[in-house]
Each structure stands twice: as structure tokens, then as C-alpha cells.
Design an enzyme around this catalytic site. Structure first.
Site, PDB file in Angstrom:
ATOM      1  N   LYS A   1      20.342 -24.736 -22.203  1.00 13.14           N
ATOM      2  CA  LYS A   1      21.397 -24.298 -21.439  1.00 13.14           C
ATOM      3  C   LYS A   1      20.664 -23.324 -20.276  1.00 13.14           C
ATOM      4  O   LYS A   1      21.562 -22.818 -19.297  1.00 13.14           O
ATOM      5  CB  LYS A   1      22.472 -23.574 -22.301  1.00 13.14           C
ATOM      6  CG  LYS A   1      23.321 -24.462 -22.853  1.00 13.14           C
ATOM      7  CD  LYS A   1      24.487 -25.021 -22.169  1.00 13.14           C
ATOM      8  CE  LYS A   1      25.416 -25.710 -22.960  1.00 13.14           C
ATOM      9  NZ  LYS A   1      26.593 -26.249 -22.311  1.00 13.14           N
TER      10      LYS A   1
ATOM     11  N   SER B   1      18.961 -30.138 -28.753  1.00 11.01           N
ATOM     12  CA  SER B   1      19.419 -29.267 -27.647  1.00 11.01           C
ATOM     13  C   SER B   1      19.313 -27.864 -27.820  1.00 11.01           C
ATOM     14  O   SER B   1      19.454 -27.301 -27.030  1.00 11.01           O
ATOM     15  CB  SER B   1      20.889 -29.769 -27.305  1.00 11.01           C
ATOM     16  OG  SER B   1      21.684 -29.629 -28.692  1.00 11.01           O
TER      17      SER B   1
END
Length: 433
Positions: free
Chosen positions: A65, A324
Site C-alpha cells: 500500500k 500483499s
């Protein structure tokens, strides 16, 4: 309120191209180093393919992110920087925004929902320091996002969107650029990439880059079964808001796919196969990654690996799973273990109505339970009458196939036993509640 994206109709929507992503890659490269692409012998042998793990959990903020957050904030002009930024996040995007705010000397206000693990809240504060204010509000990401937008409107701040922004999508697409380059340095091509899906920012960035640079690559999206917002959008032909979601896979538990990611995904519909992974399967993969590879993956971080058991991958092909994120609170591992055991059919719960006579518990232990079956929970509930007393009993099996013989012994016993089925209101109230 300013926002990191513009409201564009489908007719004028500016598609994301590989050139945009390469530009972003150059812009963030001084701050964000490429993450490793690691070969995984265990998963390769298990699935008969060459499995590589893209270790985005090794970012400074333990998540990809930071890519979209940093790129989006770096694009603000002087007036926008002076007015500050606002973000809503389940935790990982917030850490990226906090990191960027501190690095660029910009004030930020970050909203996270109440279920956000304490570990993530603490890391947001560490990365942002005095540059950010953290607000905990709402029960879901969507509720926190609404509060963030209202605050930005009141103060004239810029919203840095976690996924529904072209800049964010472009920043996340740099993951794909790295994967292709890393495989090329090994003399390999990317056959299939498995991508976790929440709001859609990562998969839309990945598919945009691959469409230009590696069009033969198959993109497999994996979203949590309890928050399958992209699947719902595909079924309806447009983004829809789910009535409720399971917040367990907090990094991907989004009620509605982003409008911009949806447009991009829809443009590349033929290139994307989508699966929904059960939360219990995600927990099993979290434990597998930790016990075998030493990877501390959060639930969303293990989504792509959970998708390996669902996807149709060609034998011997080169497959990449994007890990992720790795922001997982160790206090959650009890729930992770529980969900995994239930999903694998190894833990079951029963309401057992014991006659109030001497020796009934001994009979249950000796004649109903098998030698390899353990009681992991025994809790008396209120008595139904003077003759019987009900107990909630949790039983762990050695093998999933042992359930059939256990149920047969229960049926043959004079003790009344009723299995509580996962996913039913009764199970959720008595066991999960």
C-alpha cells in the site's frame, strides 16, 4: 474536499498504461526499494508448478500500500500539501499515508474502523509520528471512509484514496513491473499471477501493466468469500454495495469495489479469472506460510496462496503469488487456528444432552469418543429439566474422515447429541458468539 482522483465517465475514462506505471516506478524508487521474489519449494511441489512469492510484506510498512499512497501524495501541488491530507483505511494504506506524510512533512488525518487490529494502529502511529492524527471510528472500512470524506470536506483537505484513485492504481501497478523484471533477470516469463482483491486497486494496477507488457499472462484475482465485492459487481454488471461482510480478512474486507478499479478490471475482463477463498482456507495458508517459510502474513496477505487451490494453473508453469501484507497481530492466532481447524473438518461442536444419571460422562468419553479424538471445549449450559443437562462440547479429530464414525457412535448412544453446523445462526450464536 479535494480527492486524489477525478470523477470521469466511462466514455472519457483515462486508462492506466504501462508507461504511467513506469513513470511512477521512477518517482518512488528513491524511497521504495523492490521487494524480493522468492521461490517456494513447498508450494511448487504441492501444485506441480514453479511458485514464486512476491514479498510485499517486507516493505517498510509491511504492505504494498505504500506504493500507491506515496505516489499519490507526491503528486500534490504546494497548496494541496499545505491543506493536508485525509485517508481512510483498514490499516495498511494508513501506514503508507503516515509514512509519506512524515517523509514529506505533510499533516495527515487518518480514519480506521474499530476492528482494525491494535498492531496496525500502533504501526500507523510509529510511521506517522507527529505528522498524523489517528481517528478510530465505524465498524467497517466503508463507515470510516465516509467519516474521512466528511472531515476532508469540512477542512478543504485532500483525500488520498486507498484504491479508488487513478494515482493509487498506478502506484500499485509497480508491483507487476517489478515481478516481470525480476523474472526476466532469471530468464523466465510470468505465466500466472495471483492477486488479492479488496477494493481493487492492486489487481487493476497489475492487469494494466501486464496488458501492455505481458499480455499472455493470466491474472487470477482472489477475494475473501465473506467480502466478495468484485464478484458481486461482476454478477450485477456494475459496482454494488454488499449488505454485510465478514471483517476477518481486514485488508480486503470492503463492501464495494472502487469505481475506477472496476472500470479497469472491466476493460480487461477476459484477462482476469476471479475466485472467492473461504476465510478458513486463508487461515490454513497463513499457518502454512508461518510454519514452513517463516512468513508472517496477514489474512489478506495469504489470499493469493489460498487461491492456488482454486485456480487452474498449467503444470510446470511459472506462477507468482503476491503476499500483499504482513501486519498481523499475534493475538489473532487463536482465531486463525480455530478457523483453520473448522475449515479442514478437524474441529466440530455439538450440543450434548446428558441424562442426569451417574456415569453418563464416562460413557460419552469411553464409548462415543474415539481414541484419537480430544475434547477441546466442555461447557455446561442451563439444564433443560431435572432429568437432563445440556453441554456445549468441542471435539478435535485426528483426520477429517473420522467425523462419519463419530456421528454414527453418537446416533447409537442413548445420550442426545446434535451437531452445530458452521455458518448457521445457531452456530454463530452459541460457538462464535
Amino acid at each position: 474536499m479535494r480527492t486524489g482522483t477525478t470523477d470521469q465517465s466511462d466514455a472519457t475514462f483515462d486508462a492506466v498504461r504501462a508507461a504511467d506505471i513506469r513513470f511512477a516506478q521512477g518517482r518512488i524508487s528513491s524511497v521504495i526499494s523492490p521487494t524480493p521474489l522468492q521461490y517456494c519449494p513447498r508450494l511448487s511441489e504441492l501444485y506441480g508448478v514453479e511458485v514464486y512469492l512476491k514479498r510485499e510484506d517486507l516493505q517498510d510498512v509491511r504492505s504494498y500500500k505504500i506504493r500507491g499512497a506515496y505516489y499519490g501524495i507526491s503528486r500534490l501541488n504546494e497548496d494541496e500539501r499545505a491543506a493536508g491530507v485525509v485517508a481512510a483505511s483498514a490499516g495498511n494504506h494508513a501506514q503508507g499515508v503516515a509514512y509519506a506524510c512524515r517523509a514529506m512533512g505533510i499533516q495527515g488525518k487518518i480514519f480506521v474502523p474499530k476492528p482494525t487490529p491494535k498492531q496496525k494502529r500502533d504501526r500507523i502511529r510509529v510511521h506517522g509520528g507527529d505528522a498524523i492524527e489517528l481517528v478510530v471510528t465505524g465498524n467497517t472500512f466503508d463507515e470510516a471512509a465516509q467519516s474521512a470524506r466528511e472531515d476532508a470536506t469540512d477542512r478543504g483537505a485532500t483525500v488520498i484514496e486507498p484504491f479508488d484513485s487513478r494515482d493509487t492504481v498506478i502506484g500499485q501497478g509497480t508491483v507487476a513491473a517489478e515481478i516481470v523484471a525480476q523474472l526476466a533477470s532469471m530468464g523466465k516469463e510470468l505465466d500466472t499471477v495471483l492477486v488479492p482483491v479488496g477494493g481493487g486497486g492492486l489487481i487493476s494496477g497489475v492487469v494494466s501493466y501486464l496488458a501492455d507488457m505481458s499480455p499472455a499472462t493470466k491474472v487470477v484475482g482472489v477475494e475473501p468469500k465473506g467480502a466478495a465485492s468484485l464478484g458481486a459487481a461482476r454478477a450485477a454488471g456494475e459496482p454494488v454495495t454488499l449488505e454485510s461482510i465478514d471483517p476477518f480478512v481486514d485488508g480486503a474486507a470492503v463492501k464495494r469495489i472502487g469505481d475506477i478499479p472496476w472500470r479497469i478490471v472491466n476493460q480487461h475482463e477476459d484477462s482476469i479469472t476471479l475466485y472467492a477463498a473461504d476465510e478458513g482456507a486463508v487461515c490454513t495458508e497463513m499457518l502454512g506460510l508461518y510454519q514452513n517459510e517463516g512468513i508472517i502474513a496477514e489474512p489478506a496477505g495469504a489470499l493469493s496462496v489460498a487461491g492456488l487451490g482454486l485456480a487452474d494453473v498449467a503444470p510446470g508453469s511459472t506462477v507468482v503469488c503476491i503476499i500483499s501484507g504482513g501486519n498481523n497481530d499475534v493475538l489473532r492466532y487463536a482465531e486463525v487456528m480455530e478457523r483453520s481447524l473448522v475449515h479442514r473438518g478437524l474441529r466440530h461442536y455439538f450440543l450434548v444432552n446428558f441424562p442426569q444419571e451417574a456415569g453418563q460422562l464416562r460413557h460419552f468419553l469411553n464409548d462415543v469418543l474415539g481414541e484419537e479424538e480430544d475434547i477441546v471445549l466442555f461447557e455446561y449450559l442451563k439444564k433443560n429439566n431435572r432429568e437432563t443437562g445440556a453441554a456445549l462440547v468441542g471435539i478435535e479429530l485426528e483426520h477429517a474422515e473420522d467425523l462419519g464414525p463419530l456421528l454414527e457412535r453418537m446416533d447409537a448412544s442413548p445420550i442426545g447429541c446434535r451437531r452445530l453446523e458452521p455458518g448457521t445462526p445457531e452456530y454463530d450464536f452459541i460457538v462464535a458468539g
